[in-house]
Each structure stands twice: as C-alpha cells, then as structure tokens.
Design a protein around this motif. Structure first.
Motif, PDB file in Angstrom:
ATOM      1  N   TYR A   1       0.806  -1.214   0.000  1.00  0.00           N
ATOM      2  CA  TYR A   1       0.000   0.000   0.000  1.00  0.00           C
ATOM      3  C   TYR A   1       0.843   1.271   0.000  1.00  0.00           C
ATOM      4  N   PHE A   2       1.996   1.235   0.661  1.00  0.00           N
ATOM      5  CA  PHE A   2       2.863   2.414   0.759  1.00  0.00           C
ATOM      6  C   PHE A   2       4.304   2.016   0.468  1.00  0.00           C
ATOM      7  N   ASN A   3       5.090   3.013   0.082  1.00  0.00           N
ATOM      8  CA  ASN A   3       6.517   2.771  -0.155  1.00  0.00           C
ATOM      9  C   ASN A   3       7.332   2.909   1.111  1.00  0.00           C
ATOM     10  N   ALA A   4       6.871   3.750   2.028  1.00  0.00           N
ATOM     11  CA  ALA A   4       7.609   3.979   3.265  1.00  0.00           C
ATOM     12  C   ALA A   4       6.630   4.143   4.425  1.00  0.00           C
ATOM     13  N   TYR A   5       7.081   3.693   5.602  1.00  0.00           N
ATOM     14  CA  TYR A   5       6.245   3.704   6.801  1.00  0.00           C
ATOM     15  C   TYR A   5       7.022   4.347   7.939  1.00  0.00           C
ATOM     16  N   VAL A   6       6.340   5.240   8.676  1.00  0.00           N
ATOM     17  CA  VAL A   6       6.944   5.896   9.831  1.00  0.00           C
ATOM     18  C   VAL A   6       6.069   5.615  11.046  1.00  0.00           C
ATOM     19  N   ALA A   7       6.672   5.021  12.080  1.00  0.00           N
ATOM     20  CA  ALA A   7       5.947   4.691  13.309  1.00  0.00           C
ATOM     21  C   ALA A   7       6.663   5.348  14.483  1.00  0.00           C
ATOM     22  N   ASN A   8       6.103   6.428  15.000  1.00  0.00           N
ATOM     23  CA  ASN A   8       6.715   7.158  16.104  1.00  0.00           C
ATOM     24  C   ASN A   8       6.165   6.676  17.439  1.00  0.00           C
ATOM     25  N   ASP A   9       7.071   6.163  18.275  1.00  0.00           N
ATOM     26  CA  ASP A   9       6.717   5.610  19.583  1.00  0.00           C
ATOM     27  C   ASP A   9       5.428   4.779  19.491  1.00  0.00           C
ATOM     28  N   PRO A  10       5.445   3.760  18.634  1.00  0.00           N
ATOM     29  CA  PRO A  10       4.223   2.996  18.363  1.00  0.00           C
ATOM     30  C   PRO A  10       3.743   2.213  19.574  1.00  0.00           C
ATOM     31  N   SER A  11       2.441   2.084  19.704  1.00  0.00           N
ATOM     32  CA  SER A  11       1.828   1.385  20.845  1.00  0.00           C
ATOM     33  C   SER A  11       1.855  -0.124  20.621  1.00  0.00           C
TER      34      SER A  11
ATOM     35  N   ALA B   1      10.583   7.074  22.274  1.00  0.00           N
ATOM     36  CA  ALA B   1      10.724   8.181  23.231  1.00  0.00           C
ATOM     37  C   ALA B   1      11.447   7.713  24.484  1.00  0.00           C
ATOM     38  N   ASP B   2      11.951   8.675  25.213  1.00  0.00           N
ATOM     39  CA  ASP B   2      12.623   8.411  26.480  1.00  0.00           C
ATOM     40  C   ASP B   2      11.594   8.594  27.596  1.00  0.00           C
ATOM     41  N   ASN B   3      10.939   7.513  27.977  1.00  0.00           N
ATOM     42  CA  ASN B   3       9.878   7.579  28.976  1.00  0.00           C
ATOM     43  C   ASN B   3      10.348   7.078  30.341  1.00  0.00           C
ATOM     44  N   GLU B   4      11.594   7.354  30.641  1.00  0.00           N
ATOM     45  CA  GLU B   4      12.206   6.795  31.841  1.00  0.00           C
ATOM     46  C   GLU B   4      11.450   7.171  33.113  1.00  0.00           C
TER      47      GLU B   4
ATOM     48  N   PHE C   1      16.322   6.337  19.050  1.00  0.00           N
ATOM     49  CA  PHE C   1      15.936   6.629  20.426  1.00  0.00           C
ATOM     50  C   PHE C   1      16.220   8.101  20.689  1.00  0.00           C
ATOM     51  N   PHE C   2      15.262   8.805  21.303  1.00  0.00           N
ATOM     52  CA  PHE C   2      15.404  10.238  21.525  1.00  0.00           C
ATOM     53  C   PHE C   2      15.456  10.555  23.018  1.00  0.00           C
ATOM     54  N   PRO C   3      16.662  10.719  23.561  1.00  0.00           N
ATOM     55  CA  PRO C   3      16.789  11.091  24.979  1.00  0.00           C
ATOM     56  C   PRO C   3      16.107  12.421  25.251  1.00  0.00           C
ATOM     57  N   GLY C   4      15.394  12.490  26.350  1.00  0.00           N
ATOM     58  CA  GLY C   4      14.753  13.736  26.735  1.00  0.00           C
ATOM     59  C   GLY C   4      13.407  13.988  26.100  1.00  0.00           C
ATOM     60  N   GLU C   5      13.016  13.168  25.123  1.00  0.00           N
ATOM     61  CA  GLU C   5      11.703  13.317  24.499  1.00  0.00           C
ATOM     62  C   GLU C   5      10.749  12.268  25.066  1.00  0.00           C
ATOM     63  N   VAL C   6       9.574  12.702  25.471  1.00  0.00           N
ATOM     64  CA  VAL C   6       8.575  11.775  25.998  1.00  0.00           C
ATOM     65  C   VAL C   6       7.586  11.428  24.889  1.00  0.00           C
ATOM     66  N   HIS C   7       6.636  10.584  25.233  1.00  0.00           N
ATOM     67  CA  HIS C   7       5.690  10.073  24.242  1.00  0.00           C
ATOM     68  C   HIS C   7       4.992  11.197  23.478  1.00  0.00           C
ATOM     69  N   GLY C   8       4.647  12.255  24.155  1.00  0.00           N
ATOM     70  CA  GLY C   8       3.893  13.323  23.514  1.00  0.00           C
ATOM     71  C   GLY C   8       4.712  14.296  22.707  1.00  0.00           C
ATOM     72  N   THR C   9       6.048  14.231  22.796  1.00  0.00           N
ATOM     73  CA  THR C   9       6.885  15.210  22.085  1.00  0.00           C
ATOM     74  C   THR C   9       7.791  14.599  21.034  1.00  0.00           C
ATOM     75  N   VAL C  10       7.911  13.286  21.003  1.00  0.00           N
ATOM     76  CA  VAL C  10       8.922  12.642  20.167  1.00  0.00           C
ATOM     77  C   VAL C  10       8.660  12.791  18.669  1.00  0.00           C
ATOM     78  N   SER C  11       7.396  12.955  18.278  1.00  0.00           N
ATOM     79  CA  SER C  11       7.079  12.970  16.851  1.00  0.00           C
ATOM     80  C   SER C  11       7.778  14.089  16.096  1.00  0.00           C
TER      81      SER C  11
ATOM     82  N   ALA D   1      11.431  13.237  15.496  1.00  0.00           N
ATOM     83  CA  ALA D   1      11.472  11.953  14.789  1.00  0.00           C
ATOM     84  C   ALA D   1      11.023  12.096  13.339  1.00  0.00           C
ATOM     85  N   ASN D   2       9.997  12.889  13.097  1.00  0.00           N
ATOM     86  CA  ASN D   2       9.531  13.060  11.719  1.00  0.00           C
ATOM     87  C   ASN D   2      10.565  13.755  10.850  1.00  0.00           C
ATOM     88  N   TYR D   3      11.308  14.669  11.440  1.00  0.00           N
ATOM     89  CA  TYR D   3      12.404  15.323  10.714  1.00  0.00           C
ATOM     90  C   TYR D   3      13.449  14.290  10.294  1.00  0.00           C
TER      91      TYR D   3
END
Length: 351
Positions: free
Chosen positions: A180-190, A223-226, A259-269, A272-274
């Motif tokens: 269906y798609f050529n590329a897939y992006v999954a940011n902090d997927p559930s 994300a870094d959800n430590e 992996f993005f240190p300092g980024e939580v679930h709500g900010t990582v996108s 990451a999208n960049y």
C-alpha cells in the motif's frame, strides 16, 4: 492641501493598509470526503509544495505523505517538509502532504478488539470501540488515495506517518498490506497493544515470507519515557525494543530505529519526523559544488536512489535552474552548458 483632499488621502491610505493587512499565508486546503466504507464524512487537509502552481516551470508530479492525526501534526509537518525540500540543500523531494483528521481514533487505528479490563472496575472493558483498522486502511487505499491521485499531480510514491496508535496502525499496515505504501513511519508505536499482537504478527510474517519486502522503508522512533517506567510506558518500551530485535535481524529492509533522549511520548514525533524524512529519502541530496567537477554525478546519485526505492526520481526543474545559476555565477561555462542541455532534455519547453 485643503481639508477635503486631506480627508480623501487618509481614506485611501486606510483602504490600502486594510487591503495589505488582509493578505494571508495559506498552508493548505480542507476537503470533506464521504466514505462509503466507514459510512461517514472524513475531513482531510492537503498541503501543496511551493512550486506546485509555479507558472515558470513545467507541471511536476510529487510524492504524497499520508499523515495520521492531521489536526495535531499538519501545521508543523508541512513547514518541516517544505524546509527539508528547499534547494540547493534539499534532503527530500517536494511532497504533497495529506493530513487525515480523526473521528473515532481508537476505532480506526487499532488492529484488534480490546479485551483489556479496567484496573479499577473489572466489569469495564477499556478501548471498547477498538479494532477497526482494516476498514480504515481500506478507506485510505480505496477511497482517499484515488481522490488525491485524481485531483492532484501525484508521483507513484507514498509515505504513511503515524504516532502512538498511529504508529501501531503504520506497522500493522506494513505487515498486512506492505504494497500500500513505499515507506512507513511509526513514532513511539503502541506495540504493547493486545498483549503485543504486533510482535506475534511480525514473527509470523517472517516465518511465512522469510524476509520483508524489498525496496520498502520503515522508520521507528522511541521516546525516552524513563520517568514513567512504572506505568503503561514500560510495556511500550519493552515491546518496541522487542520489535527492533526482530527486524534488525532481517537485512533486506531499509530500516532505522532511533531513540530520543529527553523526548517523551507526547513530544517525540517532532524530531522523529524530521529524521524520518531524511532517512526515507537518503541519497536525494547532492553536493552542488562537487557537480562543477563531476556533472555526471547528479544522474548517478538519482539512479542509485531510484534503484533503492523502486521509484524513478529525477532532479526537479527548480533544482536544475539553481544548478545552472550556480555554474554561471562561478564561471563554470562547460558545466553550465551541460546542465542547460540536461534540463532541456528532462523538461523540454512546449512551443
């Protein structure tokens, strides 16, 4: 100047000022598309590349990015994609961005019906409206994509971008409908969903197919959800790490995990999208200074990118105009002539 003329001058100045103040910066347009599959109206937001309506160049076709959670991501994502596509430092081609606004998010983005009970009320099932992702991806593939391809100039290259449940949806689509798609992006997927059902599906896919499809790209951010490890984020982290371990054993896939240190679930996108866009189109950027010495390198770089992605990518007319101008300004006459001829070959002027 008499009082009458002064008054008239003030009125004209005011009208001119108001007219100028009404100029707007527009980043896209909204459409309501009725879905027979979902039996509801769906609102989509569409962003066009800066050159889409440029009368000075030949009408071009553009890759399409399908962006989930459009109401959250559309505004920043469109600016980001334009920034990354600006010549002469373009890391990606200019893209059409289609933001899909939610109606029933949990229903549309989850692959199975939830059986999870509330920890405070065992009689209550959490996410009771879940399990409708197959219908939702059918809507995208059979209704939304045809609408976009019919009404806009699109290249045959598409990207699916999702976060959280959207990331779960992206990975599920990759496993069940990779074509269906050529590329897939999954940011902090559930990937914790339904006792890590995606982990099971990933193993089953590889057992059946031995390897992932060629010429596809998959980007997964974490994300870094430590500080929240004692709740559901702990399950999410473990599931993403488990998925990473499985996928990295398969060398056929153009894959990256970040992996993005300092980024939580709500900010990582955002970061990451960049990074995801640069990863998907890795090899798109060329060094304009090196082209002065080796003009044939441009064609070679684009052939390599096209071979990897399975889609033909060509230098845009806008970029070739930039190259020609650079060669002229720096008195590289032979190279300037080479790129003028190359541009005319790709984009012949209609007489």
């Amino acid at each position: 100047m008499n009082s009458g003329l002064k008054f008239l001058s003030c009125i004209l100045l005011l009208l001119f000022t108001i007219g100028r103040a009404q100029e707007k910066i527009v980043i896209g347009e909204k459409h309501a598309l009725f879905s027979k599959i979902l039996n509801e109206n769906r609102e989509i937001w569409i962003h066009f590349p800066k050159t889409y309506n440029d009368p000075t160049i030949s009408p071009a076709k553009y890759p399409v990015i399908y962006l989930l959670d459009g109401e959250i991501n559309f505004e920043y994502y469109t600016g980001m994609s334009d920034f990354l596509a600006r010549p002469p430092y373009a890391d990606i081609p200019e893209c059409i961005v289609v933001g899909i606004k939610n109606t029933e998010r949990t229903r549309d983005l989850t692959p199975t019906k939830s059986q999870k009970k509330s920890p405070v009320n065992p009689n209550l099932t959490l996410f009771s409206d879940s399990g409708g992702s197959e219908n939702f991806v059918k809507f995208i593939q059979e209704e939304l994509k045809p609408f976009v391809h019919k009404n806009y100039r699109t290249q045959d290259y598409t990207v699916l971008v999702g976060h959280s449940f959207g990331g779960l949806f992206a990975i599920n689509t990759f496993l069940t409908h990779p074509e269906y798609f050529n590329a897939y992006v999954a940011n902090d997927p559930s990937l914790w969903w339904d006792n890590k059902v995606m982990i099971s599906r990933t193993k089953e896919y590889l057992e059946k197919n031995k390897q992932f499809p060629a010429k596809k790209s998959l980007y997964v951010s974490q994300a870094d959800n430590e500080e929240q490890q004692k709740n559901w984020n702990s399950d999410m982290t473990q599931a993403i790490e488990e998925f990473k371990g499985i996928v990295e054993q398969n060398s056929s896939l153009h894959y990256k995990h970040s992996f993005f240190p300092g980024e939580v679930h709500g900010t990582v996108s955002y970061p990451a999208n960049y990074e995801a866009l640069k990863f998907i189109f890795k090899g798109f950027r060329t060094d304009i200074k090196q082209l002065a010495k080796n003009p044939g390198q441009l064609e070679a770089d684009y052939r390599k990118l096209s071979d990897r992605t399975g889609t033909e990518f060509l230098p845009s007319e806008t970029y070739l105009n930039t190259v020609v101008k650079f060669m002229k300004n720096n008195d590289f006459k032979e190279t300037e002539t080479y790129f003028i001829n190359f541009k005319n070959k790709l984009y012949p002027k209609v007489k």
